[in-house]
Scaffold this motif. Structure first.
Motif, PDB file in Angstrom:
ATOM      1  N   GLU A  87      16.515-103.340  28.070  1.00  0.00           N
ATOM      2  CA  GLU A  87      16.896-103.944  26.784  1.00  0.00           C
ATOM      3  C   GLU A  87      15.954-105.042  26.322  1.00  0.00           C
ATOM      4  OE1 GLU A  87      21.115-103.938  28.763  1.00  0.00           O
ATOM      5  OE2 GLU A  87      19.101-103.696  29.591  1.00  0.00           O
ATOM      6  N   VAL A  88      15.332-105.727  27.270  1.00  0.00           N
ATOM      7  CA  VAL A  88      14.437-106.839  26.938  1.00  0.00           C
ATOM      8  C   VAL A  88      13.061-106.555  27.514  1.00  0.00           C
ATOM      9  CG1 VAL A  88      13.949-109.286  27.322  1.00  0.00           C
ATOM     10  CG2 VAL A  88      16.270-108.564  26.771  1.00  0.00           C
ATOM     11  N   THR A  89      12.025-106.819  26.716  1.00  0.00           N
ATOM     12  CA  THR A  89      10.645-106.628  27.153  1.00  0.00           C
ATOM     13  C   THR A  89       9.954-107.984  27.251  1.00  0.00           C
ATOM     14  OG1 THR A  89      10.479-104.436  26.142  1.00  0.00           O
ATOM     15  CG2 THR A  89       8.414-105.575  26.604  1.00  0.00           C
ATOM     16  N   ILE A  90       9.214-108.167  28.321  1.00  0.00           N
ATOM     17  CA  ILE A  90       8.424-109.384  28.535  1.00  0.00           C
ATOM     18  C   ILE A  90       6.962-108.983  28.632  1.00  0.00           C
ATOM     19  CG2 ILE A  90       7.996-111.346  30.068  1.00  0.00           C
ATOM     20  CD1 ILE A  90      10.881-110.908  31.150  1.00  0.00           C
ATOM     21  N   THR A  91       6.095-109.665  27.881  1.00  0.00           N
ATOM     22  CA  THR A  91       4.654-109.429  28.018  1.00  0.00           C
ATOM     23  C   THR A  91       4.015-110.676  28.612  1.00  0.00           C
ATOM     24  OG1 THR A  91       4.034-110.261  25.810  1.00  0.00           O
ATOM     25  CG2 THR A  91       4.708-107.940  25.976  1.00  0.00           C
ATOM     26  N   ILE A  92       3.128-110.467  29.557  1.00  0.00           N
ATOM     27  CA  ILE A  92       2.470-111.581  30.232  1.00  0.00           C
ATOM     28  C   ILE A  92       1.070-111.147  30.622  1.00  0.00           C
ATOM     29  CG2 ILE A  92       3.405-110.888  32.483  1.00  0.00           C
ATOM     30  CD1 ILE A  92       3.595-113.862  33.203  1.00  0.00           C
ATOM     31  N   ASP A  93       0.124-112.073  30.556  1.00  0.00           N
ATOM     32  CA  ASP A  93      -1.254-111.755  30.923  1.00  0.00           C
ATOM     33  C   ASP A  93      -1.393-111.573  32.431  1.00  0.00           C
ATOM     34  OD1 ASP A  93      -2.179-111.703  28.363  1.00  0.00           O
ATOM     35  OD2 ASP A  93      -3.033-113.725  28.381  1.00  0.00           O
ATOM     36  N   ASP A  94      -2.521-110.983  32.814  1.00  0.00           N
ATOM     37  CA  ASP A  94      -2.757-110.672  34.221  1.00  0.00           C
ATOM     38  C   ASP A  94      -3.498-111.772  34.973  1.00  0.00           C
ATOM     39  OD1 ASP A  94      -5.138-110.484  32.913  1.00  0.00           O
ATOM     40  OD2 ASP A  94      -5.682-108.497  33.644  1.00  0.00           O
ATOM     41  N   GLU A 111      18.731-115.778  24.443  1.00  0.00           N
ATOM     42  CA  GLU A 111      20.182-115.632  24.414  1.00  0.00           C
ATOM     43  C   GLU A 111      20.837-116.487  23.331  1.00  0.00           C
ATOM     44  OE1 GLU A 111      22.239-113.539  26.284  1.00  0.00           O
ATOM     45  OE2 GLU A 111      20.267-112.653  26.635  1.00  0.00           O
ATOM     46  N   GLN A 112      20.078-117.348  22.694  1.00  0.00           N
ATOM     47  CA  GLN A 112      20.618-118.184  21.624  1.00  0.00           C
ATOM     48  C   GLN A 112      20.684-117.446  20.294  1.00  0.00           C
ATOM     49  OE1 GLN A 112      21.936-121.183  22.474  1.00  0.00           O
ATOM     50  NE2 GLN A 112      21.334-120.465  24.522  1.00  0.00           N
ATOM     51  N   GLY A 113      20.402-116.163  20.298  1.00  0.00           N
ATOM     52  CA  GLY A 113      20.516-115.364  19.088  1.00  0.00           C
ATOM     53  C   GLY A 113      19.200-114.975  18.460  1.00  0.00           C
ATOM     54  N   PHE A 114      18.088-115.180  19.164  1.00  0.00           N
ATOM     55  CA  PHE A 114      16.775-114.823  18.640  1.00  0.00           C
ATOM     56  C   PHE A 114      16.391-113.420  19.114  1.00  0.00           C
ATOM     57  CE2 PHE A 114      16.727-119.499  18.853  1.00  0.00           C
ATOM     58  CZ  PHE A 114      16.426-119.776  17.533  1.00  0.00           C
ATOM     59  N   ASP A 115      15.436-112.837  18.418  1.00  0.00           N
ATOM     60  CA  ASP A 115      14.932-111.512  18.790  1.00  0.00           C
ATOM     61  C   ASP A 115      13.589-111.587  19.495  1.00  0.00           C
ATOM     62  OD1 ASP A 115      17.102-110.026  17.770  1.00  0.00           O
ATOM     63  OD2 ASP A 115      16.291-110.142  15.749  1.00  0.00           O
ATOM     64  N   VAL A 116      12.815-112.633  19.192  1.00  0.00           N
ATOM     65  CA  VAL A 116      11.500-112.815  19.802  1.00  0.00           C
ATOM     66  C   VAL A 116      11.347-114.275  20.194  1.00  0.00           C
ATOM     67  CG1 VAL A 116       8.992-112.582  19.542  1.00  0.00           C
ATOM     68  CG2 VAL A 116      10.524-111.021  18.316  1.00  0.00           C
ATOM     69  N   VAL A 117      10.896-114.526  21.405  1.00  0.00           N
ATOM     70  CA  VAL A 117      10.637-115.890  21.870  1.00  0.00           C
ATOM     71  C   VAL A 117       9.235-115.937  22.475  1.00  0.00           C
ATOM     72  CG1 VAL A 117      11.299-117.738  23.446  1.00  0.00           C
ATOM     73  CG2 VAL A 117      13.077-116.373  22.314  1.00  0.00           C
ATOM     74  N   TYR A 118       8.430-116.890  22.007  1.00  0.00           N
ATOM     75  CA  TYR A 118       7.078-117.072  22.540  1.00  0.00           C
ATOM     76  C   TYR A 118       7.061-118.233  23.524  1.00  0.00           C
ATOM     77  CZ  TYR A 118       5.150-113.985  18.960  1.00  0.00           C
ATOM     78  OH  TYR A 118       4.858-112.892  18.177  1.00  0.00           O
ATOM     79  N   VAL A 158       8.823-112.771  24.957  1.00  0.00           N
ATOM     80  CA  VAL A 158      10.067-112.110  25.372  1.00  0.00           C
ATOM     81  C   VAL A 158      10.723-111.610  24.095  1.00  0.00           C
ATOM     82  CG1 VAL A 158      12.366-112.431  26.348  1.00  0.00           C
ATOM     83  CG2 VAL A 158      10.408-113.535  27.424  1.00  0.00           C
ATOM     84  N   PHE A 159      11.057-110.329  24.028  1.00  0.00           N
ATOM     85  CA  PHE A 159      11.692-109.809  22.817  1.00  0.00           C
ATOM     86  C   PHE A 159      12.619-108.647  23.161  1.00  0.00           C
ATOM     87  CE2 PHE A 159       7.652-107.609  23.306  1.00  0.00           C
ATOM     88  CZ  PHE A 159       7.971-106.276  23.084  1.00  0.00           C
ATOM     89  N   ARG A 160      13.497-108.358  22.234  1.00  0.00           N
ATOM     90  CA  ARG A 160      14.438-107.259  22.420  1.00  0.00           C
ATOM     91  C   ARG A 160      13.709-105.931  22.195  1.00  0.00           C
ATOM     92  NH1 ARG A 160      19.115-109.923  22.978  1.00  0.00           N
ATOM     93  NH2 ARG A 160      19.239-111.964  21.937  1.00  0.00           N
ATOM     94  N   THR A 161      13.781-105.060  23.155  1.00  0.00           N
ATOM     95  CA  THR A 161      13.034-103.801  23.124  1.00  0.00           C
ATOM     96  C   THR A 161      13.368-102.971  21.892  1.00  0.00           C
ATOM     97  OG1 THR A 161      13.058-103.814  25.547  1.00  0.00           O
ATOM     98  CG2 THR A 161      12.428-101.761  24.483  1.00  0.00           C
ATOM     99  N   GLN A 162      14.550-103.146  21.360  1.00  0.00           N
ATOM    100  CA  GLN A 162      14.981-102.410  20.177  1.00  0.00           C
ATOM    101  C   GLN A 162      14.032-102.592  18.996  1.00  0.00           C
ATOM    102  OE1 GLN A 162      18.795-103.676  18.773  1.00  0.00           O
ATOM    103  NE2 GLN A 162      19.076-101.943  17.385  1.00  0.00           N
ATOM    104  N   LEU A 163      13.290-103.711  18.971  1.00  0.00           N
ATOM    105  CA  LEU A 163      12.381-103.981  17.859  1.00  0.00           C
ATOM    106  C   LEU A 163      11.281-102.930  17.738  1.00  0.00           C
ATOM    107  CD1 LEU A 163      11.854-107.858  18.018  1.00  0.00           C
ATOM    108  CD2 LEU A 163      13.429-106.559  16.585  1.00  0.00           C
ATOM    109  N   ARG A 164      10.958-102.253  18.831  1.00  0.00           N
ATOM    110  CA  ARG A 164       9.876-101.273  18.773  1.00  0.00           C
ATOM    111  C   ARG A 164      10.218-100.098  17.863  1.00  0.00           C
ATOM    112  NH1 ARG A 164      10.407 -98.846  24.925  1.00  0.00           N
ATOM    113  NH2 ARG A 164      12.392 -97.765  24.606  1.00  0.00           N
TER     114      ARG A 164
END
Length: 316
Positions: A87-94, A111-118, A158-164
């Motif tokens: 349900e949630v996707t996290i992207t991080i550098d290597d 969890e505060q109601g956002f769809d994307v957090v940087y 960090v974002f909700r995978t549904q956005l894709r």
């Protein structure tokens, strides 16, 4: 807490992958999160792919994707995001400059109601030219995204995978994950995270590459350059009318023309330069239309390895 998918674009990072996966494993277990880690090898020139295959054998939650050639960080991310199953996707550098230990802070903000957090660095640790190029890129990104948080974006997301679903049909060689995410939501946020010195190797993002990325974002996802070209055309037209009025006024008052070849030459040069500048901008857009018409894929997968088994894949 829901399950998460961690997507890592990999390029020449053979030495850092062991530590990265081990630290991700520790954080995810501590948070009691069901997870998968997708390592996307963007045609590395070192032994990164061999390292990824060994990690797939050691960790059941790790899977690897090997690209046919080097497509770029955002294209590799797009590939991994489309493979994410949670349900949630996290992207991080290597490169471990983004500590995996900061992930819980970002998930709490989500969890505060956002769809994307940087994860916005408290202080970036790059070179002088790299910092300048990064700021230029974020200015370009602000126009392309149309979001207030554009100046606070980073590769740690960090974002909700549904956005894709909003960019499920997107095809083309020019990719900006941050812009694509705005197609699905406007609920963006950011939290401050640590940003440490790169412990292994050197950065693959140079000043030149960042500027090219900024140009691709602006001309690929925004009409601002065309608007600027139009404004410049109007400005030059009014300037020309002003010069023409000056010539008539001097002729009416003094009875002679405005002298000087230099004056005329400078006026011609100004107008020619403005025209060439506008044509160059339009040419950039035409070039992108040409590439889109070719239907070039954003990426092509050579091999997909998951849970110790190799699964050759075709074009995606």
């Amino acid at each position: 807490m829901q399950a998460v998918s961690v997507v890592v674009p990999v390029y020449n990072s053979e030495t850092s992958l062991d530590e990265l996966v081990a630290r991700l494993d520790a954080v995810l277990k501590q948070q009691k999160l069901a997870a998968e880690v997708i390592l996307v090898n963007d045609a590395s020139r070192d032994g990164s792919w061999d390292k990824i295959m060994s990690l797939c054998e050691r960790y059941a939650f790790v899977q690897g994707v090997n690209m046919m050639r080097n497509y770029g960080q955002h294209n590799a991310l797009l590939c991994g995001i489309r493979l994410a199953r949670n349900e949630v996707t996290i992207t991080i550098d290597d490169d471990l400059q983004h500590p995996p230990e900061e992930i819980p802070k970002m998930l709490a903000e989500l969890e505060q109601g956002f769809d994307v957090v940087y994860g916005t660095p408290l202080a970036e640790r790059h070179g002088f030219l790299r910092d300048i190029a990064s700021k230029v890129t974020k200015i370009a990104l602000q126009d392309a995204m149309g979001a207030k948080t554009a100046r606070r974006v980073s590769a740690f997301r960090v974002f909700r995978t549904q956005l894709r679903d909003a960019f499920a049909t997107y095809q083309g060689p020019f990719v900006s994950i941050d812009v694509l995410l705005t197609w699905g939501s406007t609920r963006f946020s950011s939290v401050e995270v640590k940003h440490v010195e790169r412990p292994y190797g050197v950065s693959n993002y140079t000043f030149r590459k960042l500027l090219i990325h900024a140009m691709n974002m602006v001309t690929g996802f925004s009409v601002l350059p065309l608007q600027l070209a139009s404004l410049m055309g109007f400005a030059m037209t009014f300037f020309g009318l002003g010069v023409l009025a000056l010539v008539f006024i001097r002729f009416a008052i003094y009875g002679h023309k405005v002298p000087g070849f230099s004056f005329l030459a400078s006026i011609i040069t100004i107008f020619s330069g403005a025209q060439m500048f506008a044509m160059g901008i339009m040419g950039e857009y035409l070039a992108r239309m040409h590439f889109r018409s070719q239907e070039r894929p954003a990426y092509t997968v050579r091999e997909h390895v998951a849970v110790g088994s190799r699964q050759p894949q075709g074009r995606i």
